[in-house]
Each structure stands twice: as structure tokens, then as C-alpha cells.
Design a protein around this motif. Structure first.
Motif, mmCIF file in Angstrom:
data_model
loop_
_atom_site.group_PDB
_atom_site.id
_atom_site.type_symbol
_atom_site.label_atom_id
_atom_site.label_comp_id
_atom_site.label_asym_id
_atom_site.label_seq_id
_atom_site.Cartn_x
_atom_site.Cartn_y
_atom_site.Cartn_z
ATOM 1 N N ALA A 1 148.978 44.507 28.649
ATOM 2 C CA ALA A 1 149.136 45.678 29.536
ATOM 3 C C ALA A 1 149.888 46.817 28.859
ATOM 4 N N ILE A 2 150.886 46.460 28.000
ATOM 5 C CA ILE A 2 151.825 47.461 27.486
ATOM 6 C C ILE A 2 152.041 47.281 25.984
ATOM 7 N N GLY A 3 152.181 48.403 25.289
ATOM 8 C CA GLY A 3 152.630 48.389 23.893
ATOM 9 C C GLY A 3 153.899 49.216 23.793
ATOM 10 N N MET A 4 154.857 48.769 22.975
ATOM 11 C CA MET A 4 156.104 49.524 22.756
ATOM 12 C C MET A 4 156.423 49.564 21.265
ATOM 13 N N LEU B 1 162.026 54.513 22.812
ATOM 14 C CA LEU B 1 160.757 53.783 22.839
ATOM 15 C C LEU B 1 159.538 54.664 23.064
ATOM 16 N N GLN B 2 158.597 54.549 22.134
ATOM 17 C CA GLN B 2 157.261 55.108 22.287
ATOM 18 C C GLN B 2 156.409 54.042 22.965
ATOM 19 N N VAL B 3 155.488 54.449 23.846
ATOM 20 C CA VAL B 3 154.823 53.465 24.709
ATOM 21 C C VAL B 3 153.308 53.662 24.811
ATOM 22 N N SER B 4 152.651 52.589 25.246
ATOM 23 C CA SER B 4 151.209 52.605 25.508
ATOM 24 C C SER B 4 150.941 51.803 26.779
ATOM 25 N N GLY B 5 149.992 52.264 27.586
ATOM 26 C CA GLY B 5 149.657 51.564 28.830
ATOM 27 C C GLY B 5 150.613 51.894 29.957
ATOM 28 N N MET B 6 151.532 52.790 29.700
ATOM 29 C CA MET B 6 152.545 53.136 30.700
ATOM 30 C C MET B 6 153.089 54.533 30.451
ATOM 31 N N ASN B 7 153.785 55.062 31.431
ATOM 32 C CA ASN B 7 154.497 56.345 31.328
ATOM 33 C C ASN B 7 155.892 56.120 31.876
ATOM 34 N N TYR B 8 156.848 56.869 31.367
ATOM 35 C CA TYR B 8 158.165 56.820 32.006
ATOM 36 C C TYR B 8 158.846 58.179 31.964
#
Length: 199
Positions: A43-46, A105-112
Motif C-alpha cells: 500500500a505504501i512506500g517510504m 519522509l518522502q512517500v508513495s501511496g499516501m499524502n500527509y
């Protein structure tokens, strides 16, 4: 070795900038986090900003360019984290924000989104995963570097029973990244507002 390093591994329409990657969304950070998430189909990459050491050039990209971006030979693994733990990890990523700490943190599959709180510390204010609000009790699979799993920098180490791939079977970050470029040989990345600082 020179031949291997000069091997073309992809093409980018624009320069893939790391930019101010320790304080805001980075186009290159997005690309790396996407590669991690894609490799393990989670679901997520960090990706922690401190591990991103160079930008990628416009035009042809070589192995040498990739090794300049990811020189530490970190391994990429998979963990299961509750929504609550994801918030904790993101907040740990903000602990050294003003001093340009490498944890951001850089992210994938999500936003913050994040902002300063009453104590003048930076903290996460909103998290969306796959376009839906994060559920604190839900468990998500996350692909991320062993540096974070092991509790490097301001991060807390991830409990053993939540680590889903043995360290001996984790893949190096450059291999994961090169496999992503093989699947997506032409890169055209732009900022996507995955991370927003609320002032």
C-alpha cells in the motif's frame, strides 16, 4: 566495471530533482518511494530524505547516476504498521525538520500534511492512504529502507514480529530502483502535493 556503470538504464523527460528534499516533497523522493512500493506491491512506500544523495539528469540515465542517488547500499524491506504507528513514523521524520535532518519522509501511496503545534514542534495533521483518510487501527503494509526498520536517526526500531521479510532476503535499494526503471524506462515526474506544510 566502467562499462556496467555507463549502461543506460532509463530516460527522463526532465531533470529529476531531489530539491529541498529534507523539508518538502521531492520529485526524486516520489520516484524512489514509488519504486519501493511497486517492487513489493504494497500500500505504501517510504524513503528517508537523508538517503537521497543526488538528482537524476534529464535525458539518458546510467547505472552510475542511480548509484550516485542511492550510494549507501541500503536494503528495502516490508513491515506491517497500524495507522497509529504510521503517524508515529511520520512524526519521527519531522523531529529534526528545522535542522534539515535526514529523517524527513518522502512517500508513495499516501499524502500527509504537517504543521507546528502549540509546543512549536512539527507534527502530522492529516494522512490519506490510497485517497482515503488513514484508519488508526487498520494495518498497512509498507516498503521502506532497513535504516528506518532498524531505528536509525530519530526513528524507533520496528518490532520484530511486524517485519515481514527477513533482513537476509531484503533487496538492495539500487536493485529495486533499477527494476522500476526497467518497467518504466521513460520517467516524467512532476510534484504531486504528496506532502503539504500548513503554515
Amino acid at each position: 566495471l566502467d562499462k556496467t556503470l555507463s549502461e543506460k538504464v532509463g530516460f527522463s523527460i526532465n531533470t529529476v530533482e531531489r530539491g529541498n528534499h529534507r523539508q518538502q516533497e521531492s520529485v526524486l523522493g516520489n520516484l524512489i518511494a514509488d519504486a519501493y512500493r511497486d517492487y513489493y506491491a504494497v500500500a505504501i512506500g517510504m524513503m528517508n530524505a537523508g538517503g537521497i544523495r543526488n538528482s537524476l539528469p534529464k535525458g539518458d540515465m546510467t547505472r552510475k547516476d542511480v548509484y550516485a542517488v542511492l550510494p549507501f547500499d541500503n536494503k528495502v524491506g516490508v513491515v506491517e504498521l497500524s495507522g497509529e504507528q504510521i503517524i508515529d513514523v511520520l512524526n519521527n521524520g519531522l523531529k529534526n525538520y528545522t535542522t534539515l535532518g535526514g529523517e524527513f519522509l518522502q512517500v508513495s501511496g499516501m499524502n500527509y500534511a504537517f504543521a507546528t503545534n502549540a509546543k512549536k514542534q512539527f507534527e502530522v495533521t492529516e494522512v490519506m492512504i490510497g485517497g482515503k483518510p488513514l484508519a488508526r487501527k487498520q494495518v498497512y503494509r509498507v516498503a521502506l529502507p532497513d535504516y528506518i526498520i532498524n531505528g536509525g536517526g530519530a526513528f524507533d526500531s520496528i518490532p520484530k514480529d511486524q517485519i515481514k521479510i527477513p533482513f537476509s532476503e531484503m533487496i538492495s535499494d539500487t536493485d529495486v530502483f533499477l527494476k522500476y526503471l526497467k518497467k518504466n524506462p521513460t520517467i516524467d515526474y512532476k510534484p504531486e502535493n504528496r506532502i503539504i506544510r500548513i503554515k
